[in-house]
Scaffold this active site. Structure first.
Site, PDB file in Angstrom:
ATOM      1  N   SER A 158       2.170  -6.323 -25.500  1.00 18.17           N
ATOM      2  CA  SER A 158       2.956  -6.465 -24.283  1.00 18.17           C
ATOM      3  C   SER A 158       3.096  -7.951 -23.933  1.00 18.17           C
ATOM      4  O   SER A 158       3.543  -8.735 -24.771  1.00 18.17           O
ATOM      5  CB  SER A 158       2.313  -5.664 -23.145  1.00 18.17           C
ATOM      6  OG  SER A 158       3.132  -5.652 -22.005  1.00 18.17           O
TER       7      SER A 158
ATOM      8  N   ASP B 185      10.518   2.690 -25.849  1.00 15.24           N
ATOM      9  CA  ASP B 185      10.165   1.598 -24.933  1.00 15.24           C
ATOM     10  C   ASP B 185      11.435   1.019 -24.310  1.00 15.24           C
ATOM     11  O   ASP B 185      12.320   0.533 -25.021  1.00 15.24           O
ATOM     12  CB  ASP B 185       9.410   0.516 -25.710  1.00 15.24           C
ATOM     13  CG  ASP B 185       8.787  -0.552 -24.822  1.00 15.24           C
ATOM     14  OD1 ASP B 185       9.213  -0.700 -23.662  1.00 15.24           O
ATOM     15  OD2 ASP B 185       7.881  -1.245 -25.304  1.00 15.24           O
TER      16      ASP B 185
ATOM     17  N   HIS C 239       6.607   2.127 -23.386  1.00 17.52           N
ATOM     18  CA  HIS C 239       5.925   0.844 -23.557  1.00 17.52           C
ATOM     19  C   HIS C 239       4.409   1.002 -23.609  1.00 17.52           C
ATOM     20  O   HIS C 239       3.727   0.278 -24.333  1.00 17.52           O
ATOM     21  CB  HIS C 239       6.311  -0.104 -22.419  1.00 17.52           C
ATOM     22  CG  HIS C 239       5.724  -1.471 -22.552  1.00 17.52           C
ATOM     23  ND1 HIS C 239       6.051  -2.317 -23.591  1.00 17.52           N
ATOM     24  CD2 HIS C 239       4.802  -2.135 -21.798  1.00 17.52           C
ATOM     25  CE1 HIS C 239       5.380  -3.448 -23.462  1.00 17.52           C
ATOM     26  NE2 HIS C 239       4.607  -3.360 -22.393  1.00 17.52           N
TER      27      HIS C 239
END
EC number: 2.3.1.-
Length: 400
Positions: A149, A346, A379
């Site tokens: 991330s 995502d 995500h």
């Protein structure tokens, strides 16, 4: 202003003053970290993990803190990141409230929390602080640098700004720049916090705390961290039982609303609002294309042996950020092997961004590969879908 530091946290004192990319310096700053495994005599088996926005350095249980960590299923003896083989370091990001110096920390010059007097924070600052931890541990070169991330951004900045610091890299659900959709979402999150009257220009306390703003910011975040496919399968249109539903005629009615509310309430008092603002904005500012015009870290910005892999439009263009200039920025990174992984669902860091990372690193000479995983969990899949992410990480590390 509160910091939330896990038991067993270790600290590294940064050089003082510590210069920040966008101006200003920090004095007596520190970085929080934890370790697992044993460092080899030749120090060749080290892995560094750089994290997303909210995690602390406690990625997994260890001797100093046996509580399960946020990546427990991925890190440990016999796990995908096998601590029987690897010496693993996880750092808490500079600017956080989980042990590293940030807006919630005490400014040594005043004896009071920094709050909004904390210097502008960039991803590059987070990367430089992490690199200093590596050097302090006497590690000349990491076997692998893993970023997920926001940590995927941090890892790329670290590789570019500190050439040769790692032999290989795994980028998980990361990106080389913030996209407009992601910027828009994070802008709304910050606005929700700042519009809460209790935020008070960053001067809040436990009694007058911007809880409503933080709750709304977290709900917006959770919506983008998961996927519509998961919402449909997990909640559908199922309603709450009558005793669970709110008395407010416009209150909670559906299970998905209750899930968001519960998730937000568990978060709001365990992350400092000002730290959230600073880290969120650092992600929006990050754009590897901005580094294309900088003096190259090696003899040439793009290795001549691989220059043909880039389109002609990837030549430096001051002030212009395009897909091609992002590729040019990535191609300046020197790494032997790399893997970019993402979830096809995502929406916050779309899988095309991980594919772009692999393409750009390959253009710079890396043996780089991309894997798009069919996970329904968006995500956050790398935090929960270990059946898919675990084998990809394990297989890559076996050859390191």
């Amino acid at each position: 202003m509160t910091e939330f530091i896990p038991a067993g946290t270790l600290y590294h004192a940064l050089p003082s003053p510590f210069p920040m990319k966008r101006g200003g310096v920090l004095h007596q700053a520190r970085v929080a970290y934890e370790t697992w495994g044993t460092l080899a005599a030749d120090r060749s088996n080290a892995i560094l993990i750089v994290t997303g926005l909210s995690p602390n350095a406690h990625a997994a249980a260890n001797q100093a803190n046996p509580e399960p960590g946020w990546w427990e299923a991925m890190l440990g003896p016999g796990k995908p990141i096998d601590t029987a083989r690897w010496f693993v370091v996880c750092v808490n990001s500079l600017g956080s409230c989980k042990g590293s110096t940030g807006p919630a920390s005490v400014n040594p010059a005043t004896g009071a929390p920094y709050r909004l007097s904390f210097p502008d924070l960039s991803i590059e600052d987070v990367a430089d602080a992490a690199a200093d931890v590596v050097r302090a541990l006497g590690i000349a070169q990491l076997a692998c640098l893993i970023g997920n991330s926001m940590g995927g951004m941090t890892a790329l900045a670290l590789l570019l700004r500190h050439p040769g610091i790692a032999r290989s890299h795994i980028n998980i659900s990361g990106s080389a720049q913030a996209l407009p959709f992601s910027i828009a979402i994070r802008s709304l999150q910050r606005e929700a916090i700042r519009l809460d009257p209790h935020w008070n220009g960053g001067h809040y306390d436990d009694a007058r705390y911007p809880e409503s703003g933080m709750r709304m910011a977290r709900k917006l975040g959770v919506i983008t961290y998961r996927s519509a496919l998961e919402w449909d399968g997990r909640f559908g249109r199922v309603r709450l039982d009558s005793e669970q539903a709110a008395d407010d005629p416009f209150g909670l009615e559906f299970q998905v609303e209750s899930y968001l509310e519960g998730h937000a309430r568990r978060f709001v008092r365990f992350f400092d609002p000002n730290c959230y603002l600073y880290l969120s904005r650092s992600m929006d500012w990050f754009d590897l294309a901005e580094h294309v015009d900088e003096q190259p870290a090696t003899d040439s910005a793009i290795d001549h042996a691989h220059a043909d892999a880039l389109p002609a439009s990837a030549k430096p263009q001051t002030g212009v950020s395009t897909a091609d200039t992002v590729l040019a920025g990535l191609a300046r990174i020197r790494i032997a092997r790399a893997l970019a992984i993402g979830a096809n669902t995502d929406i916050l860091f779309p899988v095309q961004q991980q594919e772009q990372i692999a393409d750009g690193l390959r253009a710079g000479g890396a043996d780089a590969h991309f894997i798009g995983l069919d996970s329904p969990q968006g995500h956050d899949a790398f935090l929960v879908d270990f059946a898919r992410f675990g084998p990809a990480v394990r297989d890559f590390l076996q050859d390191c």
